[in-house]
Design a protein around this motif. Structure first.
Motif, PDB file in Angstrom:
ATOM      1  N   LEU A 162     -16.105 -24.735  58.267  1.00  0.00           N
ATOM      2  CA  LEU A 162     -14.794 -24.608  58.908  1.00  0.00           C
ATOM      3  C   LEU A 162     -14.740 -25.411  60.198  1.00  0.00           C
ATOM      4  N   GLU A 163     -15.830 -25.350  60.973  1.00  0.00           N
ATOM      5  CA  GLU A 163     -15.872 -26.075  62.248  1.00  0.00           C
ATOM      6  C   GLU A 163     -15.769 -27.578  62.019  1.00  0.00           C
ATOM      7  N   THR A 164     -16.566 -28.100  61.081  1.00  0.00           N
ATOM      8  CA  THR A 164     -16.537 -29.530  60.786  1.00  0.00           C
ATOM      9  C   THR A 164     -15.165 -29.941  60.274  1.00  0.00           C
ATOM     10  N   SER A 411     -18.697 -24.737  48.104  1.00  0.00           N
ATOM     11  CA  SER A 411     -18.919 -23.540  48.908  1.00  0.00           C
ATOM     12  C   SER A 411     -17.892 -23.305  50.005  1.00  0.00           C
ATOM     13  N   ASN A 412     -17.162 -24.322  50.421  1.00  0.00           N
ATOM     14  CA  ASN A 412     -16.108 -24.084  51.420  1.00  0.00           C
ATOM     15  C   ASN A 412     -14.851 -24.871  51.089  1.00  0.00           C
ATOM     16  N   VAL A 413     -14.666 -25.182  49.814  1.00  0.00           N
ATOM     17  CA  VAL A 413     -13.519 -25.996  49.429  1.00  0.00           C
ATOM     18  C   VAL A 413     -12.212 -25.276  49.738  1.00  0.00           C
ATOM     19  N   GLN A 414     -12.201 -23.953  49.659  1.00  0.00           N
ATOM     20  CA  GLN A 414     -10.994 -23.204  50.003  1.00  0.00           C
ATOM     21  C   GLN A 414     -10.824 -23.139  51.518  1.00  0.00           C
ATOM     22  N   GLY A 415     -11.931 -22.969  52.232  1.00  0.00           N
ATOM     23  CA  GLY A 415     -11.867 -22.814  53.678  1.00  0.00           C
ATOM     24  C   GLY A 415     -11.398 -24.045  54.409  1.00  0.00           C
ATOM     25  N   GLN A 416     -11.804 -25.233  53.932  1.00  0.00           N
ATOM     26  CA  GLN A 416     -11.400 -26.423  54.673  1.00  0.00           C
ATOM     27  C   GLN A 416      -9.887 -26.610  54.630  1.00  0.00           C
ATOM     28  N   ARG A 417      -9.238 -26.147  53.555  1.00  0.00           N
ATOM     29  CA  ARG A 417      -7.778 -26.166  53.505  1.00  0.00           C
ATOM     30  C   ARG A 417      -7.196 -25.193  54.532  1.00  0.00           C
ATOM     31  N   THR A 418      -7.869 -24.060  54.723  1.00  0.00           N
ATOM     32  CA  THR A 418      -7.378 -23.039  55.648  1.00  0.00           C
ATOM     33  C   THR A 418      -7.292 -23.572  57.065  1.00  0.00           C
ATOM     34  N   GLU A 556     -23.213 -32.299  60.781  1.00  0.00           N
ATOM     35  CA  GLU A 556     -21.886 -32.826  60.477  1.00  0.00           C
ATOM     36  C   GLU A 556     -20.944 -32.741  61.679  1.00  0.00           C
ATOM     37  N   PRO A 557     -20.896 -31.600  62.417  1.00  0.00           N
ATOM     38  CA  PRO A 557     -20.032 -31.582  63.607  1.00  0.00           C
ATOM     39  C   PRO A 557     -20.416 -32.660  64.623  1.00  0.00           C
ATOM     40  N   TYR A 558     -21.713 -32.885  64.797  1.00  0.00           N
ATOM     41  CA  TYR A 558     -22.179 -33.924  65.724  1.00  0.00           C
ATOM     42  C   TYR A 558     -21.641 -35.287  65.296  1.00  0.00           C
ATOM     43  N   ILE A 559     -21.786 -35.605  64.004  1.00  0.00           N
ATOM     44  CA  ILE A 559     -21.368 -36.918  63.513  1.00  0.00           C
ATOM     45  C   ILE A 559     -19.858 -37.092  63.639  1.00  0.00           C
ATOM     46  N   VAL A 560     -19.093 -36.074  63.271  1.00  0.00           N
ATOM     47  CA  VAL A 560     -17.631 -36.167  63.376  1.00  0.00           C
ATOM     48  C   VAL A 560     -17.215 -36.337  64.836  1.00  0.00           C
ATOM     49  N   ALA A 561     -17.847 -35.596  65.730  1.00  0.00           N
ATOM     50  CA  ALA A 561     -17.511 -35.707  67.147  1.00  0.00           C
ATOM     51  C   ALA A 561     -17.763 -37.116  67.668  1.00  0.00           C
ATOM     52  N   GLU A 562     -18.906 -37.688  67.301  1.00  0.00           N
ATOM     53  CA  GLU A 562     -19.236 -39.030  67.785  1.00  0.00           C
ATOM     54  C   GLU A 562     -18.306 -40.090  67.182  1.00  0.00           C
ATOM     55  N   LEU A 563     -17.972 -39.954  65.896  1.00  0.00           N
ATOM     56  CA  LEU A 563     -17.032 -40.894  65.292  1.00  0.00           C
ATOM     57  C   LEU A 563     -15.678 -40.813  65.987  1.00  0.00           C
ATOM     58  N   ALA A 564     -15.220 -39.595  66.260  1.00  0.00           N
ATOM     59  CA  ALA A 564     -13.934 -39.416  66.932  1.00  0.00           C
ATOM     60  C   ALA A 564     -13.964 -40.020  68.341  1.00  0.00           C
ATOM     61  N   LYS A 565     -15.023 -39.737  69.061  1.00  0.00           N
ATOM     62  CA  LYS A 565     -15.137 -40.223  70.439  1.00  0.00           C
ATOM     63  C   LYS A 565     -15.138 -41.748  70.491  1.00  0.00           C
ATOM     64  N   HIS A 566     -15.899 -42.373  69.588  1.00  0.00           N
ATOM     65  CA  HIS A 566     -16.013 -43.832  69.606  1.00  0.00           C
ATOM     66  C   HIS A 566     -14.791 -44.518  69.021  1.00  0.00           C
ATOM     67  N   THR A 567     -14.027 -43.821  68.188  1.00  0.00           N
ATOM     68  CA  THR A 567     -12.829 -44.420  67.608  1.00  0.00           C
ATOM     69  C   THR A 567     -11.616 -44.227  68.506  1.00  0.00           C
ATOM     70  N   LEU A 585     -17.070 -23.208  70.833  1.00  0.00           N
ATOM     71  CA  LEU A 585     -15.857 -23.734  71.459  1.00  0.00           C
ATOM     72  C   LEU A 585     -14.864 -24.204  70.399  1.00  0.00           C
ATOM     73  N   VAL A 586     -15.366 -24.754  69.321  1.00  0.00           N
ATOM     74  CA  VAL A 586     -14.498 -25.169  68.212  1.00  0.00           C
ATOM     75  C   VAL A 586     -13.841 -23.936  67.594  1.00  0.00           C
TER      76      VAL A 586
END
Length: 772
Positions: A162-164, A411-418, A556-567, A585-586
């Motif tokens: 969910l966090e990612t 395992s979280n296919v429903q949750g990511q939509r939420t 995964e949260p680390y990678i997404v955060a860094e991609l977002a920051k650099h983009t 915090l997320v």
């Protein structure tokens, strides 16, 4: 005819119970094959436990009071797959070109081990080479910043937490796109569309507690023995209480027939087992609407007779009058339906459907479990709506022990939509995100998975960021998609293992190795935990317990955060470093965006059994257009509009998964339930069709899709295996048969690929072309 003893037939490939010693042997074999150290294998004891990690495989519910071994064979295989001692280091890629690796079997690619370092494709030497994380993030951010956001796709597999997922959708929207396709588009989008129209929420309404209160269950197009084996515990307990289970499935699957509980000494030491299905109806592929229509016809007919004679009503008139709309139009359609048409399309005799209806009319609380056998059809949304019609007739929703139960895969296919992963802006809280983070989200519709690949074929996609999964292998029309994928400017893959999508690369391509959910995730603020939503809409915490495969892997949260920051750079209003260092915090921000479900998120995430998502339909509150649960009149009785009418040579191909498989991940080339060993290029066909087509066992055939779009779709080298499957229907493994599935052959309204009913011809047998 229906089998009411649940037993296997003489020609069954696997004449034993699911579970039992076969399951234990398979788990031990998976651990040994992956060279999983003993200390690592002990982490299985933490799987699906309130203080442990959520399985990386299926999304079946996690009980508040778990069994000692709260994992199934499939889940143990998934864990062993991640915990393998095998490694794909940069030295491995120095030895192998991408062209060479493209010739490897999909199983062998993933079986080679865990990725250990970030990699960039070097076209000059046709190899992936090691790069630093900083270099990778800077270059990817620079590339994305120079592209039109509307031409960039952010795909998500169903494993992301969910966090990612929340971070990922926010990154994409701050970047400027709603192109957020995910694996739901490939599987249960028909559920999301159908249930939302019928009851106001796009997910099922049952919880684990309902199993103790139900007195009848339907199973439709869902193979519990391989797709969600932990559910067999609830089924076994219900059967011991005498609860009937009525199954509609084209193939006879051992997991739906009988089960020997590996945790029961009696069942392991004796021939004891539990009969699962009390009625087993082998409906034709594409015949689901017809079968449900037949049950509804029997129920409405019985109610008409009761009403005429002054007997107690069969329909739940209080529920229907107080909570639904549209019954009369539906009932008129049902009364006018022909039993001859119903029997022909369903492939079942009237007596069988009336037998199912008789059980239904005797029950007071009914659950209906279903899977992709319902959703992956041209009429997939209609199938879901028909299932709701059936439940509405006797008030089987919004009361204990009753309701629709779509069984999700990832395992979280429903949750990511939420938490916002959707290409549909009306389903995302854009106004809330705008005020919460001080930016203007894009408002136009993004691309779902099929639309993304349609655009890619047309040259309208420049880049794909692929968060997990093996997208190139899982999509339809692979032989058309792969050249288009190679034409992309940028492909970014966040993954634990190498797969085909990394080898069919764009002009610039990166592989970013991530931690598995099973592994300890240490960040600046300490050890981190994540969360996910199960198939019953309950939210669970998950904490990694195993040592990471590599010190150079990142979460995964680390990678997404860094991609977002650099983009995004200065455009971003989010402190991505703080989120990367502390996932709590997320969760605080998720709670602000979705207060109805996620209030006090951090305090509640370790609730045993999870805390439930806010679902108004559970309380008979309907967020539909009419404000009531809505009956639906089918467009057609259910035959596939792409299927040739009355062509005696045509066959309906349904794609299948094996017992040693999770989506595109193949743990073994064996499928012990179906008697297959060392091969996946197989076609299952009944004896009558073998005779009709002049085939014998082990003949090798070529299948070709029946289509007139000018593109020839063929798969060769498929070996014939006789199997108990309805006449005119055949089965073959996914993803091996994906080249036969046209990109345009999808469910109306949801665009879920119609993988369960592909019209095909046999065009070659043992190398000899067939004349037509």
């Amino acid at each position: 005819m229906a089998r009411k003893d649940g037993g296997t037939r003489e020609n069954s490939a696997y004449p034993f119970s699911s579970g039992g010693w076969g399951s234990l042997k398979a788990v031990a074999g998976a651990l040994a094959k992956g060279k999983v150290p003993l200390r690592q294998s002990a982490v299985l004891m933490k799987q699906n436990k309130p203080d442990g990690f959520a399985c990386v495989s299926c999304s079946w519910a996690k009980p508040a009071d778990p069994h000692t071994f709260e994992f199934c064979e499939s889940g143990a295989k998934a864990t062993a797959w991640d915990l393998t001692a095998k490694r794909m280091t940069p030295q491995f890629f120095e030895l192998h070109t991408v062209t060479e690796l493209c010739a490897w079997h999909d199983h062998d690619l993933e079986d080679a081990g865990r990725l250990t370092a970030p990699l960039r494709y070097d076209a000059a030497i046709d190899k992936y080479v090691s790069v630093s994380w900083d270099e990778a993030f800077e270059d990817i951010g620079r590339e994305l910043s120079g592209l039109d956001p509307k031409r960039v796709v952010f795909y998500t597999s169903g494993r992301a937490s969910l966090e990612t997922s929340y971070m990922y959708q926010l990154f994409a929207r701050m970047y400027g796109t709603n192109n957020l396709p995910d694996s739901s588009n490939m599987c249960h989008e028909s559920t999301s569309v159908g249930l939302k129209a019928a009851i106001g929420v796009g997910v099922g309404t049952i919880t684990l507690d309902d199993f103790e209160k139900t007195d009848l269950m339907f199973f439709l197009g869902q193979n519990v023995g391989t797709n969600s084996p932990r559910m067999l515990h609830q089924l076994q307990e219900a059967r011991k209480r005498g609860v009937p289970i009525i199954t509609f499935n084209p193939l006879r699957e051992p997991g739906l027939i009988k089960f020997a509980n590996p945790q029961s000494p009696v069942e392991m030491m004796t021939p004891a087992n539990t009969l699962i299905s009390t009625q087993y109806h082998q409906v034709k592929t594409g015949g689901d609407t017809a079968a449900m229509l037949g049950i509804c016809k029997a129920v409405i007919g019985a109610d008409d007779r009761a009403k005429a004679s002054g007997a107690p009503r069969v329909l739940d008139t209080a529920f229907i009058e107080g909570h639904t709309t549209g019954l009369e139009a539906f009932a008129d359609y049902v009364r006018a339906a022909s039993w001859d048409d119903i029997e022909r399309v369903a492939g079942l005799p009237r007596a069988d459907l009336e037998a199912a209806a008789d059980e239904y009319m005797r029950a007071n609380a009914v659950m209906a479990h279903y899977g992709m056998g319902i959703t992956q059809h041209r009429q997939g949304v209609q199938n879901v709506r028909m299932l709701c019609n059936l439940l509405f007739l006797r008030g089987n929703i919004g009361k204990p022990g009753a309701g629709p139960s779509p069984v999700r895969g990832h395992s979280n296919v429903q949750g990511q939509r939420t938490v916002g992963i959707t290409e549909k802006p009306e389903l995302a809280p854009l106004d809330k995100l705008a005020s919460q983070f001080g930016f203007e989200p894009p408002r136009e519709k993004g691309m779902n998975t099929v639309e993304a690949f349609e655009a890619m074929v047309d040259g309208k996609v420049s880049a794909v960021v692929n968060l997990g999964g093996n997208l190139v292998r899982s999509v339809p029309d692979r032989l058309r998609i792969e050249p288009a994928w190679r034409g992309l400017k940028l492909t970014v893959n966040i993954a634990t293992k190498l797969n085909r999508s990394h080898l069919v690369h764009g002009e610039k391509s990166y592989i970013l190795p991530c931690l598995s959910r099973i592994e300890i995730d240490e960040q600046a603020s300490g050890a981190q935990a994540v969360s996910m939503e199960d198939s019953t809409g309950c939210i669970h915490g998950s904490r990694g317990v195993a040592e990471p495969a590599s010190p150079d892997a990142r979460s995964e949260p680390y990678i997404v955060a860094e991609l977002a920051k650099h983009t995004l750079g200065a455009r971003s209003t989010v402190n991505w470093d703080r989120w990367r260092n502390d996932y709590a915090l997320v969760r605080d921000e998720i709670a602000k965006t979705y207060p109805e479900t996620f209030h006090d998120f951090n305090a509640r995430m370790w609730t045993p059994g999870g805390f439930p998502r806010n679902l108004p339909a559970r309380e008979r509150k309907w967020r539909t257009k009419s404000g009531k649960a809505e009956f639906f009149v089918p467009e057609t009785i259910g035959e596939d509009p792409d299927m040739p009418e009355r062509d005696p040579q045509s066959l309906r191909l349904m794609t299948l998964r094996s017992d040693s498989q999770f989506n595109t991940t193949i743990y073994s080339l064996d499928d012990r339930f179906r008697g297959i060993h060392g091969d996946r290029m197989v076609i299952f066909i009944c004896q009558d069709d073998m005779k009709r087509h002049g085939l014998k066992e082990d003949d090798v055939i070529t299948l070709q899709t029946i289509a007139d779009d000018g593109f020839q779709r063929r798969v060769s080298g498929l070996r014939i295996r006789p199997y108990d499957i309805p006449q005119g229907c055949i089965g073959g493994y996914y993803p091996e048969c994906n080249p036969l599935l046209p990109l345009w052959h999808y469910a109306k309204e949801s665009k879920v690929p119609g993988a369960k009913s592909i019209p095909v011809h046999i065009v070659e047998v043992n190398g000899v072309p067939r004349e037509r």
